[in-house]
Design a protein around this motif. Structure first.
Motif, PDB file in Angstrom:
ATOM      1  N   UNK A 137      30.097  53.589-119.731  1.00  0.00           N
ATOM      2  CA  UNK A 137      31.793  54.671-119.350  1.00  0.00           C
ATOM      3  C   UNK A 137      32.169  54.582-117.873  1.00  0.00           C
ATOM      4  N   UNK A 138      31.452  54.824-117.132  1.00  0.00           N
ATOM      5  CA  UNK A 138      31.717  55.016-115.586  1.00  0.00           C
ATOM      6  C   UNK A 138      32.726  55.880-115.397  1.00  0.00           C
ATOM      7  N   UNK A 139      32.497  57.226-116.056  1.00  0.00           N
ATOM      8  CA  UNK A 139      33.311  58.566-115.644  1.00  0.00           C
ATOM      9  C   UNK A 139      33.467  59.075-113.378  1.00  0.00           C
ATOM     10  N   UNK A 140      33.944  59.878-113.229  1.00  0.00           N
ATOM     11  CA  UNK A 140      33.487  60.679-112.323  1.00  0.00           C
ATOM     12  C   UNK A 140      32.102  61.075-112.065  1.00  0.00           C
ATOM     13  N   UNK A 141      31.533  60.500-110.995  1.00  0.00           N
ATOM     14  CA  UNK A 141      30.258  60.833-110.913  1.00  0.00           C
ATOM     15  C   UNK A 141      28.866  60.551-111.595  1.00  0.00           C
ATOM     16  N   UNK A 142      29.148  58.874-112.722  1.00  0.00           N
ATOM     17  CA  UNK A 142      28.206  58.717-113.428  1.00  0.00           C
ATOM     18  C   UNK A 142      27.017  57.834-112.957  1.00  0.00           C
ATOM     19  N   UNK A 143      27.204  57.852-111.347  1.00  0.00           N
ATOM     20  CA  UNK A 143      25.916  56.949-111.338  1.00  0.00           C
ATOM     21  C   UNK A 143      25.078  58.269-110.481  1.00  0.00           C
ATOM     22  N   UNK A 144      25.113  59.752-110.803  1.00  0.00           N
ATOM     23  CA  UNK A 144      24.436  60.652-110.008  1.00  0.00           C
ATOM     24  C   UNK A 144      24.135  61.034-111.264  1.00  0.00           C
ATOM     25  N   UNK A 145      24.686  60.766-112.179  1.00  0.00           N
ATOM     26  CA  UNK A 145      24.174  60.753-113.600  1.00  0.00           C
ATOM     27  C   UNK A 145      23.067  60.315-114.324  1.00  0.00           C
ATOM     28  N   UNK A 146      23.795  59.073-113.971  1.00  0.00           N
ATOM     29  CA  UNK A 146      22.363  58.106-114.003  1.00  0.00           C
ATOM     30  C   UNK A 146      20.750  58.493-113.001  1.00  0.00           C
ATOM     31  N   UNK A 147      21.438  58.562-111.674  1.00  0.00           N
ATOM     32  CA  UNK A 147      20.135  58.537-110.553  1.00  0.00           C
ATOM     33  C   UNK A 147      19.495  60.472-111.250  1.00  0.00           C
ATOM     34  N   UNK A 148      20.266  60.594-111.800  1.00  0.00           N
ATOM     35  CA  UNK A 148      19.426  62.569-112.718  1.00  0.00           C
ATOM     36  C   UNK A 148      18.676  61.821-113.649  1.00  0.00           C
ATOM     37  N   UNK A 149      19.488  61.146-114.233  1.00  0.00           N
ATOM     38  CA  UNK A 149      17.921  60.953-115.949  1.00  0.00           C
ATOM     39  C   UNK A 149      17.311  59.800-115.360  1.00  0.00           C
ATOM     40  N   UNK A 150      16.948  59.165-114.565  1.00  0.00           N
ATOM     41  CA  UNK A 150      15.904  58.013-113.253  1.00  0.00           C
ATOM     42  C   UNK A 150      14.378  58.672-113.508  1.00  0.00           C
ATOM     43  N   UNK A 151      14.930  60.060-112.400  1.00  0.00           N
ATOM     44  CA  UNK A 151      13.879  60.975-112.353  1.00  0.00           C
ATOM     45  C   UNK A 151      14.181  61.544-113.705  1.00  0.00           C
TER      46      UNK A 151
END
Length: 283
Positions: A137-151
């Protein structure tokens, strides 16, 4: 066996995410990579082969493959759909000793568990699903959401002892004995380090140092130093636009020809091929 180069899916986050649909005749080559691999089965039945062992996962389950583990993936029956997530754990660790431990783990191809099928793992599946949705979806802040789920996935794998902190390696008596030398290499890899100089760090003669280092790492000081330098160069290829010659000098190689030869030996490809694979333009 192919040494696979995993290309990042996002410009500023070192992770590969993809949705795959495969049929029963699908069979990948035996390969390995520095990243851990999570295969979240959405539909069907997937099989992962590691050596003589076979691991099967149904829908709702996740196959974990550790870094540097030769493996192949195939469809067990019918067709499957799965979400693939690959990342290097050391990209998400800041502690310097953890970095040394990770380099040692990669150097020795040490793994706690080579492959494991996680069942009843809704929490892990939810993290992978959210990661994939944000990526699509690449909504605002999507990379931070991805990083949080990696952690979150790292925490999950650690809690259930699928992976262990690489600092465990550093408690081995043989590693503790040479730790000052490992730290010295990590801090001074960019300059010439003689055998006499590194032996002096431990206050032992060169012959005894070589025996200590071989016993602890299973290899020679020169081989380990080259591995560290190549590992450092990987980051420069990802984060800078310097030329191959500049990078080879930055990490301590006096000859770009020797750098190219060592890079190909360790990574299984040339520096130029690696740079193309990990660049944002290759995504």
């Amino acid at each position: 066996m192919k040494n696979e180069i995993v290309a990042a899916s996002l410009p500023n986050t070192r992770v590969h995410i993809s949705y795959q649909k495969t049929k029963v005749n699908y069979l990948c080559r035996v390969h390995l990579h520095d990243e851990i691999e999570l295969l979240r089965v959405v539909e069907g039945k997937l099989k992962c082969v590691v050596g003589d062992d076979e691991y099967f996962a149904d829908a709702g389950e996740v196959i974990f493959v550790n870094s540097r583990v030769p493996h192949l993936v195939t469809v067990a029956e019918g067709k499957t759909e799965q979400i693939l997530v690959q990342y290097r754990i050391d990209d998400y660790i800041d502690n310097s000793h953890s970095k040394i431990g990770t380099v040692l783990a990669r150097f020795s191809e040490y793994t706690d568990r080579q492959c494991f099928v996680l069942q009843n793992c809704k929490e892990l599946c939810d993290s992978i699903d959210l990661m994939y949705r944000e990526f699509i979806n690449k909504d605002t802040g999507y990379e931070e959401y991805v990083k949080s789920q990696i952690y979150s996935t790292i925490a999950y794998l650690s809690r259930y002892k699928i992976i262990e902190n690489n600092n465990k390696m550093l408690t081995k008596p043989s590693i503790v004995r040479i730790m000052p030398a490992l730290e010295y290499i990590d801090e001074n890899y960019a300059k010439e380090i003689s055998l006499e100089e590194i032996s002096g760090v431990l206050n032992v003669n060169s012959s005894y140092f070589c025996r200590l280092f071989k016993a602890a790492t299973g290899s020679s000081f020169c081989e380990y130093l080259n591995f560290v330098r190549i590992s450092k160069s990987e980051k420069l290829f990802k984060d800078s636009k310097k030329s191959i010659m500049e990078i080879s000098l930055d990490v301590g190689f006096a000859s770009v020809t020797y750098f190219n030869r060592m890079f190909r030996k360790i990574k299984g490809c040339t520096p130029s091929v690696y740079r193309k694979a990990v660049s944002a333009d290759a995504v």
